[in-house]
Design an enzyme around this catalytic site. Structure first.
Site, mmCIF file in Angstrom:
data_model
loop_
_atom_site.group_PDB
_atom_site.id
_atom_site.type_symbol
_atom_site.label_atom_id
_atom_site.label_comp_id
_atom_site.label_asym_id
_atom_site.label_seq_id
_atom_site.Cartn_x
_atom_site.Cartn_y
_atom_site.Cartn_z
ATOM 1 N N GLN A 87 0.485 -0.674 -0.032
ATOM 2 C CA GLN A 87 0.547 0.165 0.453
ATOM 3 C C GLN A 87 1.138 1.318 -0.366
ATOM 4 O OE1 GLN A 87 -3.655 -0.496 2.760
ATOM 5 N NE2 GLN A 87 -1.642 -1.998 3.645
ATOM 6 N N HIS B 260 -1.253 1.946 -4.627
ATOM 7 C CA HIS B 260 -1.770 2.746 -4.072
ATOM 8 C C HIS B 260 -0.761 3.866 -5.421
ATOM 9 C CE1 HIS B 260 -3.641 1.906 -0.602
ATOM 10 N NE2 HIS B 260 -4.045 1.341 -1.146
ATOM 11 N N GLY C 81 2.482 -4.674 8.797
ATOM 12 C CA GLY C 81 2.288 -2.795 8.742
ATOM 13 C C GLY C 81 1.203 -2.809 8.942
#
Ligand code: BV8
Length: 254
Positions: free
Chosen positions: A102, A120, A192
């Site tokens: 991401q 992203h 994470g």
């Protein structure tokens, strides 16, 4: 924790199709603040979820541009940490491994990961509001304005970072492959991420529904921890190198 590390290593060592899904916590130890942590200093009073939107850019293009330039500065100063290197090493050891991130900082590729899906986009790439893409900061050198105007002949539209903002569709080729890989994997390592942002947060459910084994690395439980067969509580930069050592120990024993 040792037992859990060995359990995770056993799953990773025997994986046929490995997906490693990462979020902002993966880059924290490289000095890049996570998305949901209060931004520091100048940006402490701004909500990233307001800035990272087309509306936010339309309302105040200069402010949003400067926020991304600040973050790009952090990325340019950052180095991949031992956790990024461990991800690249795990990718090398596992068959059919892919990193789905991401993050927009490019640190996985800089650490040597070869098959990275940037869900992203990238803070290091730029596009203009008329759709010209693939620009770097070098391509924009000398361009007037904050944000700069598109240098393509006859264009002149506002330039923006080539990232996916809230309310924007992800690149359909990228997200399509992310779903295919998440449905096909037999082991998913999640590192994470708070598991809040969709459609990225739905990928672990795809894997879980197909009986993949789920391993999560995070200092605190996330929205995804209930799916984890092994939850390794700790920071990526410490936990992942230990997992890699345990994988190598198991391969040596085999
Ligand atoms: C879309 C690029 C169609 C920009 C980002 C379904 C349900 C609910 C909402 C939605 C849904 N479908 C769509 C939505 C709306 C929205 C969304 O998900 N909203 C959320 C907030 C509720 N999604 C979208 O708009 C997506 N587009 O679906 O299009 C559509 C559109 C509208 C409506 C419906 C459908 C686009 C989303 C992409 C947004 N862009 N980034 C930029 O970076 O500036 S997302 C942004 O958040 C970052 O990429 C970040 O990576 C990401 C996710 O956050 P995390 O990575 O998890 O980071 P976070 O800070 O949250 O957590 C960090 C974690 O790390 C924590 O758990 C922490 O404990 C841990 N940690 C801390 N230190 C460490 C650590 N872990 C390990 N080691 C450490 N040392």
């Amino acid at each position: 924790m040792e037992t859990l590390i060995r359990r995770a290593a056993s799953l990773l060592a025997s994986a046929h199709r490995l997906v490693i899904l990462t979020g902002a916590g993966m880059s924290k130890e490289s000095g890049i603040p996570t998305f949901r942590e209060a931004q520091d200093g100048l940006w402490a009073s701004y909500d990233p979820q307001q800035l990272a939107t087309p509306q936010g850019f339309r309302a105040n293009p200069k402010l949003v541009w400067e926020w991304y330039q600040y973050r790009l500065g952090l990325v340019e100063q950052a180095e991949p940490h031992a956790g990024h290197l461990a991800v690249a090493a795990l990718e090398e050891r596992a068959r059919g491994a892919v990193v789905i991130t991401q993050n927009v900082d490019g640190l996985h590729a800089r650490a040597g990961s070869r098959d990275v899906l940037e869900l992203h986009g990238s803070i290091r790439r730029f596009k203009c509001l008329r759709g010209h893409r693939g620009m770097s900061m070098d391509d924009l050198a000398g361009q007037e304005g904050t944000p700069p105007l598109c240098p393509r002949p006859g264009c002149g539209a506002l330039v923006r970072p080539d990232v996916v903002w809230f309310g924007e569709q992800l690149d359909h080729v990228v997200i399509q492959r992310a779903f295919v890989e998440s449905e096909a994997c037999d082991v998913m390592l999640i590192v994470g991420t708070s598991g809040v942002v969709h459609p990225a947060a739905s990928l672990p459910y795809q894997a879980w529904n197909r009986r993949a084994r789920i391993i999560e690395v995070n200092p605190v439980p996330s929205e995804l921890t209930d799916l984890a067969h092994v939850f390794l509580q700790g920071p990526a930069g410490q936990v992942l190198p230990n997992v890699l050592t345990a994988v190598d120990d198991q391969r040596t024993v085999r």
